[in-house]
Write an enzyme that holds these catalytic residues in place. Structure first.
Site, PDB file in Angstrom:
ATOM      1  N   HIS A  21       0.839  -1.209   0.000  1.00 39.38           N
ATOM      2  CA  HIS A  21       0.000   0.000   0.000  1.00 39.38           C
ATOM      3  C   HIS A  21       0.872   1.257   0.000  1.00 39.38           C
ATOM      4  CE1 HIS A  21      -4.004   1.963   1.207  1.00 39.38           C
ATOM      5  NE2 HIS A  21      -3.141   2.953   1.072  1.00 39.38           N
ATOM      6  N   HIS A  23       1.177   4.995  -2.471  1.00 40.28           N
ATOM      7  CA  HIS A  23       0.669   5.791  -3.601  1.00 40.28           C
ATOM      8  C   HIS A  23       1.847   6.366  -4.386  1.00 40.28           C
ATOM      9  CE1 HIS A  23      -3.639   5.994  -2.263  1.00 40.28           C
ATOM     10  NE2 HIS A  23      -3.053   5.634  -1.131  1.00 40.28           N
ATOM     11  N   ASP A  25       1.862   8.783  -6.459  1.00 41.49           N
ATOM     12  CA  ASP A  25       1.870  10.248  -6.425  1.00 41.49           C
ATOM     13  C   ASP A  25       2.086  10.797  -5.008  1.00 41.49           C
ATOM     14  OD1 ASP A  25      -0.662   9.113  -5.947  1.00 41.49           O
ATOM     15  OD2 ASP A  25      -1.741  10.898  -6.598  1.00 41.49           O
ATOM     16  N   GLY A 190      -9.222   8.116  -1.738  1.00 42.78           N
ATOM     17  CA  GLY A 190      -9.808   9.441  -1.604  1.00 42.78           C
ATOM     18  C   GLY A 190     -10.445   9.656  -0.254  1.00 42.78           C
ATOM     19  N   HIS A 219      -9.858   1.398   0.107  1.00 46.47           N
ATOM     20  CA  HIS A 219      -9.571   2.201   1.298  1.00 46.47           C
ATOM     21  C   HIS A 219     -10.856   2.240   2.130  1.00 46.47           C
ATOM     22  CE1 HIS A 219      -6.125   3.812  -0.897  1.00 46.47           C
ATOM     23  NE2 HIS A 219      -5.749   4.468   0.182  1.00 46.47           N
ATOM     24  N   GLU A 222     -10.411   3.811   7.370  1.00 46.16           N
ATOM     25  CA  GLU A 222      -9.186   4.572   7.683  1.00 46.16           C
ATOM     26  C   GLU A 222      -9.595   5.672   8.662  1.00 46.16           C
ATOM     27  OE1 GLU A 222      -7.498   6.694   4.333  1.00 46.16           O
ATOM     28  OE2 GLU A 222      -5.593   7.048   5.374  1.00 46.16           O
ATOM     29  N   HIS A 243      -5.951   0.151   5.063  1.00 44.93           N
ATOM     30  CA  HIS A 243      -6.044   0.708   6.430  1.00 44.93           C
ATOM     31  C   HIS A 243      -6.960  -0.147   7.313  1.00 44.93           C
ATOM     32  CE1 HIS A 243      -3.809   4.251   5.061  1.00 44.93           C
ATOM     33  NE2 HIS A 243      -4.590   4.241   3.994  1.00 44.93           N
ATOM     34  N   ASP A 301       2.344   4.247   2.577  1.00 41.13           N
ATOM     35  CA  ASP A 301       1.212   5.036   2.091  1.00 41.13           C
ATOM     36  C   ASP A 301       1.667   6.219   1.216  1.00 41.13           C
ATOM     37  OD1 ASP A 301      -1.471   5.486   1.756  1.00 41.13           O
ATOM     38  OD2 ASP A 301      -1.796   6.423   3.708  1.00 41.13           O
ATOM     39  N   ASP A 302       2.220   7.249   1.824  1.00 37.45           N
ATOM     40  CA  ASP A 302       2.615   8.461   1.078  1.00 37.45           C
ATOM     41  C   ASP A 302       3.914   9.032   1.651  1.00 37.45           C
ATOM     42  OD1 ASP A 302       0.051   9.115  -0.673  1.00 37.45           O
ATOM     43  OD2 ASP A 302      -0.656   8.541   1.323  1.00 37.45           O
TER      44      ASP A 302
HETATM   45  O1  LIG Z   1      -4.281   7.606   2.967  1.00 39.77           O
HETATM   46  C1  LIG Z   1      -4.987   7.876   1.983  1.00 39.77           C
HETATM   47  N1  LIG Z   1      -6.333   7.734   2.072  1.00 39.77           N
HETATM   48  C2  LIG Z   1      -7.171   8.007   1.044  1.00 39.77           C
HETATM   49  N2  LIG Z   1      -6.726   8.449  -0.135  1.00 39.77           N
HETATM   50  C3  LIG Z   1      -5.394   8.634  -0.276  1.00 39.77           C
HETATM   51  C4  LIG Z   1      -4.482   8.352   0.738  1.00 39.77           C
HETATM   52  N3  LIG Z   1      -3.247   8.620   0.285  1.00 39.77           N
HETATM   53  C5  LIG Z   1      -3.382   9.060  -0.987  1.00 39.77           C
HETATM   54  N4  LIG Z   1      -4.672   9.082  -1.336  1.00 39.77           N
HETATM   55  C6  LIG Z   1      -5.282   9.519  -2.589  1.00 39.77           C
HETATM   56  O2  LIG Z   1      -5.069   8.549  -3.589  1.00 39.77           O
HETATM   57  C7  LIG Z   1      -4.753   9.200  -4.806  1.00 39.77           C
HETATM   58  C8  LIG Z   1      -4.169   8.253  -5.802  1.00 39.77           C
HETATM   59  O3  LIG Z   1      -2.915   7.800  -5.435  1.00 39.77           O
HETATM   60  C9  LIG Z   1      -3.898  10.349  -4.341  1.00 39.77           C
HETATM   61  O4  LIG Z   1      -3.809  11.359  -5.322  1.00 39.77           O
HETATM   62  C10 LIG Z   1      -4.658  10.814  -3.107  1.00 39.77           C
HETATM   63  O5  LIG Z   1      -5.708  11.674  -3.490  1.00 39.77           O
END
Ligand SMILES: O=c1[nH]cnc2c1ncn2[C@@H]1O[C@H](CO)[C@@H](O)[C@H]1O
Length: 365
Positions: A21, A23, A25, A190, A219, A222, A243, A301-302
């Protein structure tokens, strides 16, 4: 929060890892954003790595909505630029190699990186000619070149976005079209706090995914209530939950998912900084998941936005939740088993882990 991984420090768990998991981006290098902005003549409100980092990262617990706002700072730099899209995919694999990841499933929304054939055009971009379909091709190329260069296996998951149900049918069609080119599943990402019930657009896309044998993760739970998890499982037929922390608030649902060996994609650092969980890690639902021998993985995640690496997550659970090397082995084997690879490739991945972990087979843990 645990200290960040630095090059002069041994990682918390130095054996091969599986990440399910993350992303794409949310995992771009800050210096790449600056570099691409310069090349494209895009003016950013910051022109050094440190200053831009300050704008793109969250360091204190926020809300999911505030966190998602961070993407506005830089997505317009990368979106719509062919070279940049391929580059972030390639550099992503490089970063995962450095973190000791053997296999990764990376996710993104093809629509968020496009500037044509997407309604509305995201990030206030001018219309161009990069469609969601071409985005997927570019990411596939970057990942596959990265795989060869850095010896990491990388597959991708295409995201539907909660607030954009009109994109979802196209997302599943892209999953079908590129299923032999590295795309392994569909996701729904999202802002779960804005709307909790999946729109028909998402439901139809997931129905099509089931019909065509496209793997599914969602998702859910979360920041949202357990009912979102229930919907993900019962309506969207999710095979894994992104999550899922709030599942534990519905005992019956939690028990059912434990019995069904549902896989939870846990992102510890993220769960604190998005406000999904209590910022006190010693009260984290992962402690219960661990005690109950639930099926879960550890994920970043990010990492761009959380200014983290996979080691930050491992170090966090080691420090605050008592995770040991045995726990790390077990959860990575669970991650490999829950991966969306075809059976033969899954077996190969499991064997790679068993060998690296000095285990003969799965019965040892
Ligand atoms: O933790 C999260 N929860 C929900 N959406 C997320 C999370 N991290 C990123 N994104 C969303 O997923 C899109 C595609 O990768 C991202 O652009 C962001 O808007």
């Amino acid at each position: 929060m645990a200290e960040h991984c630095t090059n002069d420090r041994q990682p918390t768990f130095s054996k091969p890892k599986v990440e399910l998991h993350v992303h794409l981006d949310g995992a771009i290098r800050i210096d790449t954003i600056l570099d691409v902005a310069k090349q494209r003549g895009i003016l950013l409100p910051a022109d050094t790595v440190a200053a831009l980092k300050g704008l793109c990262t969250v360091s204190e617990p926020a809300t999911l909505t505030e966190f998602l706002g961070k993407f506005n700072q830089y997505m317009h730099v990368i979106a719509g630029d062919r070279k940049a899209i391929k580059r972030i995919a390639y550099e992503f694999v490089e970063a995962k190699a450095k973190e000791g990841v053997a296999y990764v499933e990376v996710r993104y929304s093809p629509h968020f990186l496009a500037n044509s054939g997407v309604e509305p055009i995201p990030w206030d971009q001018k219309e161009g000619d990069v469609t969601p379909d071409e985005v997927v091709r570019l990411v596939n190329e970057g990942l596959s070149e990265g795989e060869k260069a850095f010896k990491v296996k990388a597959r991708s998951i295409l995201c539907c976005m909660r607030h954009m149900p009109n994109w979802s049918m196209e997302v599943v069609e892209l999953c079908k079209k590129y299923r032999n080119d590295g795309v392994v599943a569909i996701d729904l990402a999202g802002d779960e706090s804005m709307n909790c019930v999946a729109y028909p657009g998402h439901r139809n896309a997931y129905e099509e995914a089931v019909k065509c044998g496209i793997h599914r993760t969602v998702h859910a739970g979360e920041v949202g209530p357990p009912s979102v998890v229930k919907e993900a499982v019962d309506v969207l037929k999710a095979e894994r939950i992104g999550h899922g922390y709030h599942t534990v608030e519905d005992q019956a649902l939690y028990r059912r998912l434990l019995e069904n060996n549902m896989h939870f994609e846990i992102c510890p650092v993220s769960s604190k900084l998005t406000g999904a969980c209590d910022p006190d890690f010693t009260k984290h639902p992962l402690i219960k998941f661990k005690k109950d021998k639930a099926n879960y993985s550890l994920n970043t995640d990010d990492p761009l936005i959380f200014n983290s690496t996979l080691d930050t997550d491992y170090a966090t659970v080691q420090k605050y939740m008592g995770f040991t090397d045995e726990d790390f082995k077990r959860l990575n084997i669970n991650a490999a088993q829950a991966s969306f690879l075809p059976e033969k490739e899954k077996k190969d991945l499991l064997n790679l882990l068993y060998n690296a972990y000095d285990m003969v087979d799965s019965t040892e843990l």
